[in-house]
Design an enzyme around this catalytic site. Structure first.
Site, PDB file in Angstrom:
ATOM      1  N   SER A   1       0.830  -1.208   0.000  1.00 27.35           N
ATOM      2  CA  SER A   1       0.000   0.000   0.000  1.00 27.35           C
ATOM      3  C   SER A   1       0.864   1.257   0.000  1.00 27.35           C
ATOM      4  O   SER A   1       2.009   1.240   0.454  1.00 27.35           O
ATOM      5  CB  SER A   1      -0.892   0.025   1.239  1.00 27.35           C
TER       6      SER A   1
HETATM    7  N1  SAH Z   1      -0.588  -5.046   3.998  1.00 25.16           N
HETATM    8  C1  SAH Z   1       0.175  -5.283   2.793  1.00 25.16           C
HETATM    9  C2  SAH Z   1      -0.605  -4.947   1.542  1.00 25.16           C
HETATM   10  C3  SAH Z   1      -1.021  -6.178   0.925  1.00 25.16           C
HETATM   11  S1  SAH Z   1      -1.962  -6.112  -0.570  1.00 25.16           S
HETATM   12  C4  SAH Z   1       1.525  -4.607   2.817  1.00 25.16           C
HETATM   13  O1  SAH Z   1       1.822  -3.850   3.751  1.00 25.16           O
HETATM   14  O2  SAH Z   1       2.343  -4.869   1.922  1.00 25.16           O
HETATM   15  C5  SAH Z   1      -3.290  -7.181  -0.109  1.00 25.16           C
HETATM   16  C6  SAH Z   1      -2.948  -8.618   0.171  1.00 25.16           C
HETATM   17  O3  SAH Z   1      -4.153  -9.275   0.541  1.00 25.16           O
HETATM   18  C7  SAH Z   1      -2.382  -9.387  -1.016  1.00 25.16           C
HETATM   19  O4  SAH Z   1      -1.117  -9.897  -0.676  1.00 25.16           O
HETATM   20  C8  SAH Z   1      -3.407 -10.506  -1.239  1.00 25.16           C
HETATM   21  O5  SAH Z   1      -2.822 -11.735  -1.633  1.00 25.16           O
HETATM   22  C9  SAH Z   1      -4.042 -10.620   0.127  1.00 25.16           C
HETATM   23  N2  SAH Z   1      -5.372 -11.246   0.175  1.00 25.16           N
HETATM   24  C10 SAH Z   1      -6.411 -11.164  -0.700  1.00 25.16           C
HETATM   25  N3  SAH Z   1      -7.464 -11.894  -0.257  1.00 25.16           N
HETATM   26  C11 SAH Z   1      -7.083 -12.451   0.925  1.00 25.16           C
HETATM   27  C12 SAH Z   1      -7.724 -13.318   1.869  1.00 25.16           C
HETATM   28  N4  SAH Z   1      -8.969 -13.756   1.715  1.00 25.16           N
HETATM   29  N5  SAH Z   1      -7.004 -13.679   2.963  1.00 25.16           N
HETATM   30  C13 SAH Z   1      -5.742 -13.251   3.170  1.00 25.16           C
HETATM   31  N6  SAH Z   1      -5.086 -12.438   2.308  1.00 25.16           N
HETATM   32  C14 SAH Z   1      -5.748 -12.046   1.204  1.00 25.16           C
END
Ligand code: SAH
Length: 204
Positions: A52
């Site tokens: 993000s």
């Molecule tokens: N917090 C992260 C941003 C991640 S982007 C950071 O600081 O880098 C969102 C993430 O959510 C992705 O890696 C994606 O694979 C994950 N995601 C999507 N659906 C999900 C689910 N049902 N359970 C767990 N993770 C999920």
């Protein structure tokens, strides 16, 4: 970057400023993008996912009102950066439990957290749309992918009192702050945001 986020009003507490100054974002970014680590933009971390933008992490951690000792659940570990900032704010006795759907990214997050010397985050692979029952309940829950609605298991796994932050909506998402207080649920729309979709039982 921190001065910019303060000027923009995204960071307004000393504690959040301290977390941003102490956690190097470059540790959480693929090698070839490291020169962009301190630009306020989301960056690719592979598998179609992104870390993000710093201003979004700032908005979310300020709204969560984190305190040392709290137990926090994150849905969507991605790079591990957001979890690292939260882990800093709940240290020394608090803990972050983070669920990631993609095992490759769960491993990426674990490696990055280790590099940054963060030892109060547990990363698990699984479908976070169902929460993480085994360590529940949590003082705070936040979701870093956009859900079609607020998953019931997340509300159930929240302590009373407790706060949950979640982006809702596929193309245009709104960030919702959900508060549990004396057995009642209060929802507040904090405004528009953009996140990758949540994939899973209570996701898309
Ligand atoms: N917090 C992260 C941003 C991640 S982007 C950071 O600081 O880098 C969102 C993430 O959510 C992705 O890696 C994606 O694979 C994950 N995601 C999507 N659906 C999900 C689910 N049902 N359970 C767990 N993770 C999920």
């Amino acid at each position: 970057m921190v001065e910019y986020l303060k000027r923009e009003g995204r960071i307004y507490s000393k504690k959040v400023e301290g977390a941003f100054l102490n956690i190097p974002r470059e540790y959480f970014i693929p090698e070839e993008l490291k020169t962009e680590a301190y630009i306020d933009t989301p960056l690719s971390i592979g598998y179609g996912q992104t870390i993000s933008a710093p201003h979004m992490v700032a908005i979310m951690v300020e709204a969560l009102d984190l305190k040392p000792g709290q137990r926090v659940l994150e849905i969507g570990s991605g790079s591990g950066y957001h979890a690292a900032i939260v882990a800093y704010l709940v240290a020394p006795n608090g803990h972050v439990f983070s669920v990631e759907r993609l095992s490759e990214l769960a491993e990426f997050a674990k490696r990055n957290l280790e590099k940054a010397g963060i030892d109060n985050v547990t990363v698990e692979t699984g479908d976070g749309s169902q929460g993480l029952e085994k360590y529940a309940p949590y003082d705070r829950i936040y979701v870093t992918c956009a859900a079609p609605d607020i998953p019931i298991p997340l509300i159930e796994q929240l302590k009373d009192p407790g706060k949950l932050l979640i982006p809702v909506g596929r193309i245009y998402s709104d960030l919702y702050l959900v508060e549990k207080k004396k057995n009642k649920i209060y929802k507040k729309n904090l405004g528009g945001c953009a996140f990758v979709p949540m994939i899973g039982k209570h996701g898309y």
